[in-house]
Enzyme design. Structure first.
Site, PDB file in Angstrom:
ATOM      1  N   ASP A 139       9.979   2.106   9.006  1.00 36.47           N
ATOM      2  CA  ASP A 139      10.339   1.035   8.002  1.00 36.47           C
ATOM      3  C   ASP A 139       9.909   2.647   6.352  1.00 36.47           C
ATOM      4  OD1 ASP A 139      11.489  -1.025   6.361  1.00 36.47           O
ATOM      5  OD2 ASP A 139       8.838  -2.604   6.151  1.00 36.47           O
ATOM      6  N   TYR A 141      10.169   2.652   1.743  1.00 41.57           N
ATOM      7  CA  TYR A 141       9.863   1.904   0.807  1.00 41.57           C
ATOM      8  C   TYR A 141      10.560   2.057  -0.584  1.00 41.57           C
ATOM      9  CZ  TYR A 141       5.202   0.079  -1.601  1.00 41.57           C
ATOM     10  OH  TYR A 141       3.807  -0.334  -2.283  1.00 41.57           O
ATOM     11  N   HIS A 146       9.798  -2.085  -6.232  1.00 38.41           N
ATOM     12  CA  HIS A 146       8.055  -3.016  -5.341  1.00 38.41           C
ATOM     13  C   HIS A 146       7.404  -2.432  -5.031  1.00 38.41           C
ATOM     14  CE1 HIS A 146       7.011  -4.905  -1.736  1.00 38.41           C
ATOM     15  NE2 HIS A 146       6.622  -4.384  -1.148  1.00 38.41           N
ATOM     16  N   ARG A 155      -4.059  -1.314  -8.081  1.00 37.74           N
ATOM     17  CA  ARG A 155      -3.990  -0.164  -9.209  1.00 37.74           C
ATOM     18  C   ARG A 155      -2.990   0.112 -10.490  1.00 37.74           C
ATOM     19  NH1 ARG A 155      -2.210   1.900  -4.401  1.00 37.74           N
ATOM     20  NH2 ARG A 155       0.042   2.535  -5.209  1.00 37.74           N
ATOM     21  N   GLU A 211       9.818  -9.864   4.496  1.00 35.94           N
ATOM     22  CA  GLU A 211      10.439  -9.117   3.509  1.00 35.94           C
ATOM     23  C   GLU A 211      11.591  -8.862   3.413  1.00 35.94           C
ATOM     24  OE1 GLU A 211       6.452  -6.211   2.433  1.00 35.94           O
ATOM     25  OE2 GLU A 211       7.369  -5.687   3.621  1.00 35.94           O
ATOM     26  N   GLU A 213      14.780  -7.031   3.522  1.00 40.50           N
ATOM     27  CA  GLU A 213      14.710  -5.654   3.611  1.00 40.50           C
ATOM     28  C   GLU A 213      16.552  -5.274   4.491  1.00 40.50           C
ATOM     29  OE1 GLU A 213      12.206  -2.688   5.009  1.00 40.50           O
ATOM     30  OE2 GLU A 213      10.102  -3.963   4.236  1.00 40.50           O
ATOM     31  N   ASP A 245      10.903  -8.199   7.417  1.00 44.90           N
ATOM     32  CA  ASP A 245      10.380  -7.800   7.422  1.00 44.90           C
ATOM     33  C   ASP A 245       8.978  -8.144   7.749  1.00 44.90           C
ATOM     34  OD1 ASP A 245       7.918  -5.756   8.284  1.00 44.90           O
ATOM     35  OD2 ASP A 245       7.613  -4.289   6.951  1.00 44.90           O
ATOM     36  N   ARG A 249      -0.176 -10.441   4.951  1.00 49.29           N
ATOM     37  CA  ARG A 249      -1.342  -9.452   3.210  1.00 49.29           C
ATOM     38  C   ARG A 249      -2.507  -9.671   3.916  1.00 49.29           C
ATOM     39  NH1 ARG A 249       3.665  -7.071   2.212  1.00 49.29           N
ATOM     40  NH2 ARG A 249       5.312  -8.630   0.867  1.00 49.29           N
ATOM     41  N   GLN A 252      -2.577  -7.356   6.540  1.00 50.20           N
ATOM     42  CA  GLN A 252      -2.476  -5.753   5.470  1.00 50.20           C
ATOM     43  C   GLN A 252      -3.815  -5.131   4.784  1.00 50.20           C
ATOM     44  OE1 GLN A 252       0.803  -6.414   3.688  1.00 50.20           O
ATOM     45  NE2 GLN A 252       1.373  -3.986   3.169  1.00 50.20           N
ATOM     46  N   TYR A 256      -4.798  -1.042   6.076  1.00 49.47           N
ATOM     47  CA  TYR A 256      -3.719   0.118   5.513  1.00 49.47           C
ATOM     48  C   TYR A 256      -4.388   0.749   4.991  1.00 49.47           C
ATOM     49  CZ  TYR A 256      -3.768  -0.002   0.268  1.00 49.47           C
ATOM     50  OH  TYR A 256      -4.533  -0.412  -0.735  1.00 49.47           O
ATOM     51  N   LYS A 265       1.986  -5.659  10.654  1.00 44.54           N
ATOM     52  CA  LYS A 265       3.463  -5.936  10.138  1.00 44.54           C
ATOM     53  C   LYS A 265       3.622  -6.193  11.530  1.00 44.54           C
ATOM     54  CE  LYS A 265       4.160  -4.429   5.932  1.00 44.54           C
ATOM     55  NZ  LYS A 265       5.133  -5.066   4.654  1.00 44.54           N
ATOM     56  N   THR A 269       9.622  -8.846  13.644  1.00 47.49           N
ATOM     57  CA  THR A 269      10.653  -8.281  12.772  1.00 47.49           C
ATOM     58  C   THR A 269      11.461  -9.294  13.147  1.00 47.49           C
ATOM     59  OG1 THR A 269       9.797  -5.954  12.204  1.00 47.49           O
ATOM     60  CG2 THR A 269      11.608  -6.378  11.544  1.00 47.49           C
ATOM     61  N   THR A 372      11.748  -3.530   1.295  1.00 48.76           N
ATOM     62  CA  THR A 372      11.488  -4.607   0.295  1.00 48.76           C
ATOM     63  C   THR A 372      12.422  -4.546  -1.080  1.00 48.76           C
ATOM     64  OG1 THR A 372       9.199  -5.173   0.543  1.00 48.76           O
ATOM     65  CG2 THR A 372      10.275  -6.582  -0.674  1.00 48.76           C
ATOM     66  N   GLU A 386       4.765 -10.601  -4.205  1.00 50.55           N
ATOM     67  CA  GLU A 386       5.614 -10.232  -5.968  1.00 50.55           C
ATOM     68  C   GLU A 386       5.714 -11.600  -6.432  1.00 50.55           C
ATOM     69  OE1 GLU A 386       8.366  -7.038  -6.392  1.00 50.55           O
ATOM     70  OE2 GLU A 386       8.379  -7.297  -4.141  1.00 50.55           O
TER      71      GLU A 386
HETATM   72 CA    CA Z   1       8.428  -3.395   5.225  1.00 57.60          CA
END
Ligand code: CA
Length: 440
Positions: A139, A141, A146, A155, A211, A213, A245, A249, A252, A256, A265, A269, A372, A386
């Protein structure tokens, strides 16, 4: 890359009437592949080609005399229960597309129509399966929108990592838990540390998300130690599908760092059952993402003139939700977002070439997904993280309910289709899944 040819002619009509419906995903210009089973074939999974509301049994055609020499290798793979064998026969499945385009057109002879008709079943009576035996799933990114949105939640001053504009970022996903559209998905358990003052607890996921995708399957693989040149990248791509996907959260957020997502994840899927070939997509190519003037150009091994000109894909992706209450009250699924992989920062060719650039051997049937797919606008965000900004801006549904993340009984429905002036609309089908309560 494939050129537009006679199989894309928008004036082509089929004697299969349902294929001429302007809203069908499967007109004569599409001809994707799938693995299906029907009672007519003793429920044995085998290769199918959707046309309108029917599915052609490729193995049946193989024995019928309709198949010519150059299409035989692909047709002979029709008895397989996955598309892997067929996906490695590029020249043959390309020839098969031309042959079927003729056999299905209104110019076909009565005799050919009769024979082909005997090898068709109603799609509504078929079961569909994951179309390939997926050895590895990766997968990426690749939506900068996104990545910027998600990065800015964590951040705010530095949303994009310094590598983002150089590397198509990806991680190794889990192949064993890929399921076909329509399969229920159980809410996972996992470690949650939402209270930073206390140790984590092992509980059902609270912030379950999807997600949206774009997936693509590897056709011809490469030998270990032999990278794939960006100029030839698409020779190794069989076709595309829709990917959900599913993402936990809260799990995650705690797991992560430092190695990326893992159990948040790998519980499930979901993919759509149809592989729309790169040839069918020829009319819907776009230039690669237009980078800002002060962005770096792709490094040489990811930079190719053809790929820059035509490496993008113009596909409308839509996500809908239908809650249990909405189903009970006969309220139609509610659209959550629309986005398009033409807005991805990297092309699928660049993803594939980067993946193999260290000599990693990709194998026929491997699945890769874009990450995503989000656009610039709020209604183009491809996940709830999001759309609801980490749950702080709930979504109002027509049932009077609100959603921050997914609740039990919610069904997520994804659709994909291509439209362009001067060409026939084609679709990727549907990718749906419903959330079951966590087990004990
Ligand atoms: Ca993904």
């Amino acid at each position: 890359m494939y050129e537009v040819n006679e199989t894309h002619d928008p004036n082509l009509q089929s004697w299969v009437e349902s294929a001429n419906d302007p809203n069908t995903d499967f007109p004569i210009q599409n001809l994707p592949f799938c693995i299906f089973a029907s009672a007519k074939n003793s429920d044995m999974p085998r290769v199918g080609i959707p046309i309108g509301d029917k599915v052609i049994d490729l193995w049946g055609c193989y024995g019928s005399g309709l198949i010519e020499a150059e299409t035989r290798a692909a047709a002979a793979a029709g008895s397989e229960s996955t598309l892997n064998k067929l996906a490695g026969e590029k020249s043959s499945y390309t020839a098969l597309r031309r042959r079927l385009s003729k056999l299905l057109s209104t110019d076909a002879s009565d005799a050919d129509r009769k024979i082909l008709g005997e090898h068709m079943v109603e799609a509504a009576e078929c079961s569909m399966f994951v179309p390939s035996s997926i050895g590895d799933y990766t997968d990426f990114y690749c939506s900068i929108y996104h990545a910027t949105n998600v990065g800015s939640m964590f951040r705010p001053d530095n949303p994009l990592m310094p590598n983002y504009k150089y590397i198509p970022i990806g991680y190794h996903g889990r192949a064993s838990s890929i399921v076909v559209s329509g399969t229920d998905v159980r809410r996972p358990h996992g470690q949650n540390r939402s209270d930073a003052e206390k140790p984590p607890v092992f509980i059902p996921c609270k912030n379950l998300d999807y997600e949206m995708e774009l997936g693509f399957f590897v056709g011809k693989g490469n030998e270990m130690g032999e990278p794939i040149d960006i100029a030839n990248a698409e020779d190794h791509i069989f076709g595309v599908c829709l990917v959900n996907d599913w993402s936990a959260r809260d799990i995650q957020a705690w797991e992560y760092q430092p190695l990326g997502p893992f159990l948040s994840k790998s519980f499930a899927t979901t993919i759509s059952p149809y592989v729309v070939t790169m040839e069918a997509l020829a009319p819907f190519r776009t230039p690669a993402f237009e980078r800002d003037a002060d962005d770096p150009q792709p490094l040489e091994y990811l930079n190719d003139e053809q790929n820059q000109k035509f490496g993008g894909l113009d596909i409308n992706l839509e996500v809908y939700i239908q809650t249990e209450k909405m189903r009970n009250e006969n309220i139609e699924p509610h659209m959550l977002s629309r986005s398009n992989p033409k807005d991805l920062y990297w092309t699928i060719g660049q993803m594939l070439t980067h993946h193999a650039s260290n000599g990693c051997n990709l194998q026929t049937g491997d699945l890769m997904a874009s990450g995503t797919v989000s656009g610039k606008e709020k209604n183009e965000c491809g996940c709830l993280l999001e759309l609801t900004w980490r749950g702080t801006e709930p979504i109002d549904l027509p049932s009077g309910e609100q959603r921050r993340f997914l609740e039990d009984g919610d069904e997520v429905i994804m659709k994909g289709y291509c439209e362009r002036d001067g060409f026939r609309r084609i679709g990727l089908g549907t990718c749906r899944g419903r959330i079951l309560p966590a087990g004990v």
